[in-house]
Design a protein around this motif. Structure first.
Motif, mmCIF file in Angstrom:
data_model
loop_
_atom_site.group_PDB
_atom_site.id
_atom_site.type_symbol
_atom_site.label_atom_id
_atom_site.label_comp_id
_atom_site.label_asym_id
_atom_site.label_seq_id
_atom_site.Cartn_x
_atom_site.Cartn_y
_atom_site.Cartn_z
ATOM 1 N N LEU A 74 22.808 63.185 55.855
ATOM 2 C CA LEU A 74 22.686 62.113 54.865
ATOM 3 C C LEU A 74 23.809 61.098 55.023
ATOM 4 O O LEU A 74 23.579 59.886 54.954
ATOM 5 N N ARG A 75 25.021 61.578 55.273
ATOM 6 C CA ARG A 75 26.132 60.643 55.466
ATOM 7 C C ARG A 75 25.949 59.826 56.747
ATOM 8 O O ARG A 75 26.254 58.624 56.786
ATOM 9 N N ARG A 76 25.392 60.459 57.774
ATOM 10 C CA ARG A 76 25.086 59.700 59.000
ATOM 11 C C ARG A 76 23.993 58.667 58.744
ATOM 12 O O ARG A 76 24.041 57.545 59.268
ATOM 13 N N ALA A 77 23.018 59.031 57.925
ATOM 14 C CA ALA A 77 21.921 58.097 57.624
ATOM 15 C C ALA A 77 22.432 56.875 56.866
ATOM 16 O O ALA A 77 22.003 55.742 57.124
ATOM 17 N N LEU A 78 23.348 57.095 55.942
ATOM 18 C CA LEU A 78 23.919 55.961 55.207
ATOM 19 C C LEU A 78 24.729 55.074 56.137
ATOM 20 O O LEU A 78 24.647 53.836 56.071
ATOM 21 N N ALA A 79 25.501 55.687 57.033
ATOM 22 C CA ALA A 79 26.258 54.904 58.017
ATOM 23 C C ALA A 79 25.312 54.108 58.905
ATOM 24 O O ALA A 79 25.578 52.944 59.240
ATOM 25 N N VAL A 88 28.029 46.762 59.832
ATOM 26 C CA VAL A 88 29.286 47.427 59.476
ATOM 27 C C VAL A 88 29.263 48.847 60.029
ATOM 28 O O VAL A 88 28.312 49.602 59.789
ATOM 29 N N GLN A 89 30.304 49.212 60.757
ATOM 30 C CA GLN A 89 30.405 50.552 61.314
ATOM 31 C C GLN A 89 31.212 51.435 60.357
ATOM 32 O O GLN A 89 32.322 51.074 59.956
ATOM 33 N N LEU A 90 30.643 52.580 60.005
ATOM 34 C CA LEU A 90 31.298 53.521 59.102
ATOM 35 C C LEU A 90 31.427 54.879 59.774
ATOM 36 O O LEU A 90 30.513 55.320 60.486
ATOM 37 N N ASP A 91 32.530 55.549 59.529
ATOM 38 C CA ASP A 91 32.717 56.922 59.978
ATOM 39 C C ASP A 91 32.116 57.836 58.913
ATOM 40 O O ASP A 91 32.637 57.895 57.783
ATOM 41 N N PRO A 92 31.033 58.555 59.217
ATOM 42 C CA PRO A 92 30.398 59.393 58.193
ATOM 43 C C PRO A 92 31.309 60.477 57.633
ATOM 44 O O PRO A 92 31.078 60.977 56.530
ATOM 45 N N GLU A 93 32.341 60.853 58.381
ATOM 46 C CA GLU A 93 33.230 61.921 57.932
ATOM 47 C C GLU A 93 34.289 61.431 56.957
ATOM 48 O O GLU A 93 34.655 62.139 56.018
ATOM 49 N N THR A 94 34.800 60.225 57.160
ATOM 50 C CA THR A 94 35.945 59.763 56.373
ATOM 51 C C THR A 94 35.673 58.528 55.522
ATOM 52 O O THR A 94 36.491 58.199 54.656
ATOM 53 N N GLU A 95 34.541 57.860 55.760
ATOM 54 C CA GLU A 95 34.282 56.598 55.054
ATOM 55 C C GLU A 95 32.981 56.606 54.263
ATOM 56 O O GLU A 95 32.540 55.561 53.784
ATOM 57 N N GLY A 249 23.130 58.460 45.317
ATOM 58 C CA GLY A 249 23.845 57.239 45.635
ATOM 59 C C GLY A 249 24.943 57.530 46.641
ATOM 60 O O GLY A 249 25.071 58.657 47.152
ATOM 61 N N PHE A 250 25.761 56.512 46.912
ATOM 62 C CA PHE A 250 26.801 56.640 47.944
ATOM 63 C C PHE A 250 27.986 55.768 47.597
ATOM 64 O O PHE A 250 27.857 54.739 46.927
ATOM 65 N N ALA A 251 29.145 56.181 48.104
ATOM 66 C CA ALA A 251 30.316 55.316 48.177
ATOM 67 C C ALA A 251 30.714 55.222 49.639
ATOM 68 O O ALA A 251 30.639 56.216 50.372
ATOM 69 N N ALA A 252 31.125 54.032 50.065
ATOM 70 C CA ALA A 252 31.488 53.820 51.473
ATOM 71 C C ALA A 252 32.637 52.831 51.548
ATOM 72 O O ALA A 252 32.735 51.914 50.726
ATOM 73 N N GLY A 253 33.507 53.036 52.546
ATOM 74 C CA GLY A 253 34.582 52.070 52.761
ATOM 75 C C GLY A 253 35.938 52.734 52.921
ATOM 76 O O GLY A 253 36.082 53.694 53.682
ATOM 77 N N ASN A 254 36.915 52.243 52.186
ATOM 78 C CA ASN A 254 38.312 52.632 52.345
ATOM 79 C C ASN A 254 38.489 54.156 52.379
ATOM 80 O O ASN A 254 38.138 54.846 51.412
ATOM 81 N N PRO A 255 39.018 54.703 53.460
ATOM 82 C CA PRO A 255 39.127 56.160 53.583
ATOM 83 C C PRO A 255 39.963 56.810 52.491
ATOM 84 O O PRO A 255 39.669 57.942 52.076
ATOM 85 N N LYS A 256 41.017 56.148 52.019
ATOM 86 C CA LYS A 256 41.859 56.735 50.971
ATOM 87 C C LYS A 256 41.074 56.885 49.674
ATOM 88 O O LYS A 256 41.159 57.928 48.994
#
Length: 416
Positions: A74-79, A88-95, A249-256
């Motif tokens: 699911l996180r890969r699908a959102l990315a 926009v490129q997102l890291d599914p593990e950290t972003e 739903g999802f949150a994506a972006g700043n790793p912190k």
């Protein structure tokens, strides 16, 4: 032990209580009320998504605890969605982290990053969780103008100069609930520059990214170079795929920020039911023609509703995006305020709408009309409104006072 709990004391009375009670009484009396109040999609979830849910739920291995941050697929699908839609490129593990709807994500991130007494900048009017998520967490909210323009940017600079302590976060929501206003990339560039200059986090609510009606396509703030240094963005399956009750739903972006939200969530939930997550993968990776069909449906409803209101003498703006008409109260009713006007509309026109004050004090001159009924029912609502506007002078309902002080918004305003 009669005192209210501290956080409950900070939540004002439920602004929709009077309207909801009047609606319930009318329905109990067998009155036909056209409910355009809550933004609850009325169309079915696309069949291929439902089919994947059924397939997944028949596998007994999916019935145990799931993953709080979302299953990896699911996180890969959102990315993948962010890559296709926004570049926009997102890291599914950290972003990326999956949430139980964007509302839960916003509230839990507020709890994760807020200390008592923090100052948060929130547009007014705006969706209630934008301010009340932080109020529940102990912050103070400073209102700023809601339109994405120079006035808002100037107000943000003033807020930084005159707030003690300095603001720690800013909320933006475009396309906006309730106003339908859209922002462009130039505006987001200004917001990112402002946030980086003053070391302020930005929380962007992009729940209505796919509900737009012209050539202007809503962007993501994460498209701005450097945005991931300060910003996190919330998206939702609710409106895009008619999956409101699925709570995905999802949150994506700043790793912190993503790490903070993930850590808080790990103590609070085990994630959405795995079959729902599997079906959400099918939604994001599968055929997307259902989105265009959904846009076409809401565009038709918008055009019928706006045209009918204007023909009734109620001048309302045409929303560029979202599923609501943000309607100024007609001048002769304006002194009533949005709660009393909503009650009057319910009693005389048999139409339920959302009082604008539920979205902040600066919304009290408006009502929000949701496009959540088919065109036949919308036309029925318009006939009632037309008759009401042609004959009613804004007198009191049932002989009571025409206008009383309106309550403020509540954290539980709507569940959309």
């Amino acid at each position: 032990m009669t005192e209210e709990f501290h956080r409950i004391r900070r939540l004002p009375p439920y602004v929709f209580a009077e309207v909801n009670q009047a609606k319930a009484r009318a329905r109990a009396a067998a009155e036909d009320i056209v409910d355009l109040g809550m933004g609850n999609p009325d169309s079915p979830t696309p069949p291929h998504i439902v089919a994947k849910l059924i397939e997944a739920v028949q596998n007994p291995d999916t019935h145990g605890y799931s993953a709080s941050k979302g299953i990896p697929g699911l996180r890969r699908a959102l990315a993948g969605y962010y890559g296709r839609r926004f570049g926009v490129q997102l890291d599914p593990e950290t972003e990326v982290v999956a949430t139980l709807g964007s509302k839960e994500g916003l509230a839990n991130l507020a709890a994760a990053i807020t200390s008592p007494g923090d100052t948060i900048l929130v547009p007014n009017p705006s969706y209630p969780i934008h301010q009340f998520g932080f109020i529940i967490a102990g912050a103070s909210v400073r209102s700023v103008p809601h339109a994405p323009d120079e006035e808002m940017l100037r107000a943000l600079e003033r807020a930084v100069r005159h707030s003690v302590p300095k603001p720690t976060a800013l909320i933006v929501n475009y396309p906006s609930n309730p106003t339908g206003l859209m922002a462009d990339l130039d505006f987001y560039r200004e917001i990112v520059a402002f946030a980086r200059r003053h070391e302020i986090y930005v929380l962007s609510d992009l729940a209505y990214a796919e509900l737009y009606y012209g050539d202007k396509v809503p962007p993501s703030i994460l498209q701005v170079p450097g945005a991931k240094e300060v910003a996190v963005e919330f998206t939702s399956m609710s409106k895009t795929y008619n999956m409101a009750g699925w709570r995905m739903g999802f949150a994506a972006g700043n790793p912190k920020l993503i790490a903070a939200l993930t850590r808080v969530k790990s103590y609070l939930d085990y994630g959405a039911f795995t079959p729902i997550q599997v079906a959400s993968v099918a939604a994001l990776n599968g055929p997307q023609d259902c989105i265009e069909a959904m846009r076409k449906l809401y565009r038709e409803r918008r055009d019928v509703l706006v045209k009918g209101l204007k023909q009734s003498g109620w001048d309302v703006p045409v929303p560029e995006a979202g599923m609501f008409v943000w309607a100024p109260i007609p001048p002769r009713f304006r002194d009533l305020g949005s709660v009393e006007f909503s009650k009057l509309l319910l009693a005389r026109a048999k139409v339920a709408v959302a009082p604008g004050i539920g979205f902040g004090e600066h919304g009290d001159g408006h009502v929000r009309i949701a496009m959540v009924e088919n065109t036949q029912r919308i036309r029925q609502a318009l006939r009632g409104i037309r008759s009401f506007l042609a004959t009613d002078n804004g007198g009191p309902i049932g002989g009571g006072p025409a206008s009383e002080p309106a309550p403020h918004a509540s954290a539980e305003l709507v569940k959309e």
